[in-house]
Motif scaffolding. Sequence first.
Motif, PDB file in Angstrom:
ATOM      1  N   ARG A  94      -0.177 -15.910   0.213  1.00  0.00           N
ATOM      2  CA  ARG A  94      -0.873 -14.631   0.056  1.00  0.00           C
ATOM      3  C   ARG A  94      -0.615 -13.743   1.271  1.00  0.00           C
ATOM      4  N   SER A  95      -0.656 -14.326   2.451  1.00  0.00           N
ATOM      5  CA  SER A  95      -0.420 -13.564   3.667  1.00  0.00           C
ATOM      6  C   SER A  95       0.954 -12.903   3.642  1.00  0.00           C
ATOM      7  N   LEU A  96       1.959 -13.626   3.183  1.00  0.00           N
ATOM      8  CA  LEU A  96       3.309 -13.052   3.091  1.00  0.00           C
ATOM      9  C   LEU A  96       3.360 -11.968   2.014  1.00  0.00           C
ATOM     10  N   ASP A  97       2.676 -12.190   0.888  1.00  0.00           N
ATOM     11  CA  ASP A  97       2.633 -11.166  -0.160  1.00  0.00           C
ATOM     12  C   ASP A  97       2.115  -9.845   0.383  1.00  0.00           C
ATOM     13  N   GLU A  98       1.174  -9.920   1.307  1.00  0.00           N
ATOM     14  CA  GLU A  98       0.558  -8.703   1.844  1.00  0.00           C
ATOM     15  C   GLU A  98       1.350  -8.108   2.998  1.00  0.00           C
ATOM     16  N   LYS A  99       2.005  -8.952   3.759  1.00  0.00           N
ATOM     17  CA  LYS A  99       2.687  -8.464   4.972  1.00  0.00           C
ATOM     18  C   LYS A  99       4.114  -7.996   4.724  1.00  0.00           C
ATOM     19  N   ILE A 100       4.843  -8.662   3.859  1.00  0.00           N
ATOM     20  CA  ILE A 100       6.244  -8.284   3.634  1.00  0.00           C
ATOM     21  C   ILE A 100       6.372  -6.847   3.133  1.00  0.00           C
TER      22      ILE A 100
END
Length: 440
Positions: A94-100
């Motif tokens: 989820r963190s990558l979904d939001e940061k990328i």
Amino acid sequence: MRKQHVITISGAGSARVPALVGTLVNYKERFPLSKIIFYDIDKDRMGLMEAYNRLVLKCRYPKCQVVFTTDEEEAYRNTDFIFCQMRVGKTSMRSLDEKIPLRYGLVGQETCGPGGFAYGMRSLGAMKQMVEKVRSYSKDTWILNYTNPAAIVALGLDRMFPDDKHILNLCDQPFSLMKSYSKILEVPQERLRARYFGLNHFGWFTELKDTDGKDYFNALRSYLKNHDFKPFNAEQRSKSWLDTYVRVNKYMKLLDEYIPTTYMQYYMFPEEIVAESDPNYTRAEESRDSREKDVFDICARAVGKDNMDGLDMLTNSVFGNLMVEVAESIAYDLNNEFIVMVKNRGIIDNFEPEAIIEVAGTIGKEGAMGYPYGTIKPFYKGLMEGQYAYELLTVEAFMEEDYTKALMALTLNRTVVDPSKAKAVLDDLMAANKDYWILR
């Protein structure tokens, strides 16, 4: 007494589960259970809440059998309802979904935009596997799916399992909004009836009356144009969630015909949202450090206890209530009213018949039935056509492992638009998700 049921909570490592257990306790007369099966592939995370869940059920629901398992057969072989709430890849993905996406000046959100695309691709694979496994044991078990992004998952499941009439996709956002409207208007939620249309996380309320026919819609519109919109549980929400509601006010000052779902903010004000986002600390971390931490802290206090003294029973008046009330309405064929996700097939008569739309309707033993809506106006139809095309291309990209369709999907999404940005973010997301999905 009503017939008792066996349910499986799939994704029992979710921090929402203890509150769901509390709701099941509160509804035990309305939806009685003989057995609850807690299932997750992550035994350790599920174990963080096991002592608490066992204690609550021992003290408040002693006749209900409790099973914790990581075995699919034990979870799915003999169960009446599956409450499914998977988060494939957990908080780290989820963190990558939001940061990328934020690297490219694009909205970083878990269900909308590029992040929602990546999450949807992961969810489709896991949900396909789950449905196949469940159906290898039973054709009649109800799968109540709460896995996000619900729009993509619902459309994908309909394409992959077109004849399965026992899958029901759910979202609590309209339910939550109705609860907030109830508080604003000082009218009990159970007396309010809405007219609503859209796609999941992409829709509008167009009428609001009580069961006596009194119209509250104009009063609510006026309120939302002139007062900050706050959720019913504002004191429990973080600032980012409160900002989500306040943007409904901004939308209403520009376009006040209908009342939008809060998720429309991502499609209407993407640049503003990106500018306010912290690329190093998004909602994934915010949720981990607030709501999840609070839940795990409470659960840790249950270890070694044999009573509930000094320990609160968690409940959830939105997510939990919706899940249990839907199951109740199916189990006893109540045909209670909800905002439902259904195949269009003429409900909105000037929109794609095969689309999975969101409208007011009922739920009973035959599943969800949407009320006929009629014709929608060109502005809303145009927005929905673009969003539906994005959702459909995402599903087709997953099923066909088609890179070009994925690129087209992201280019169509209102949070992206620029095909060069769509390609850049897609390539990064594909690399980050190589263990979950591939495109060729």
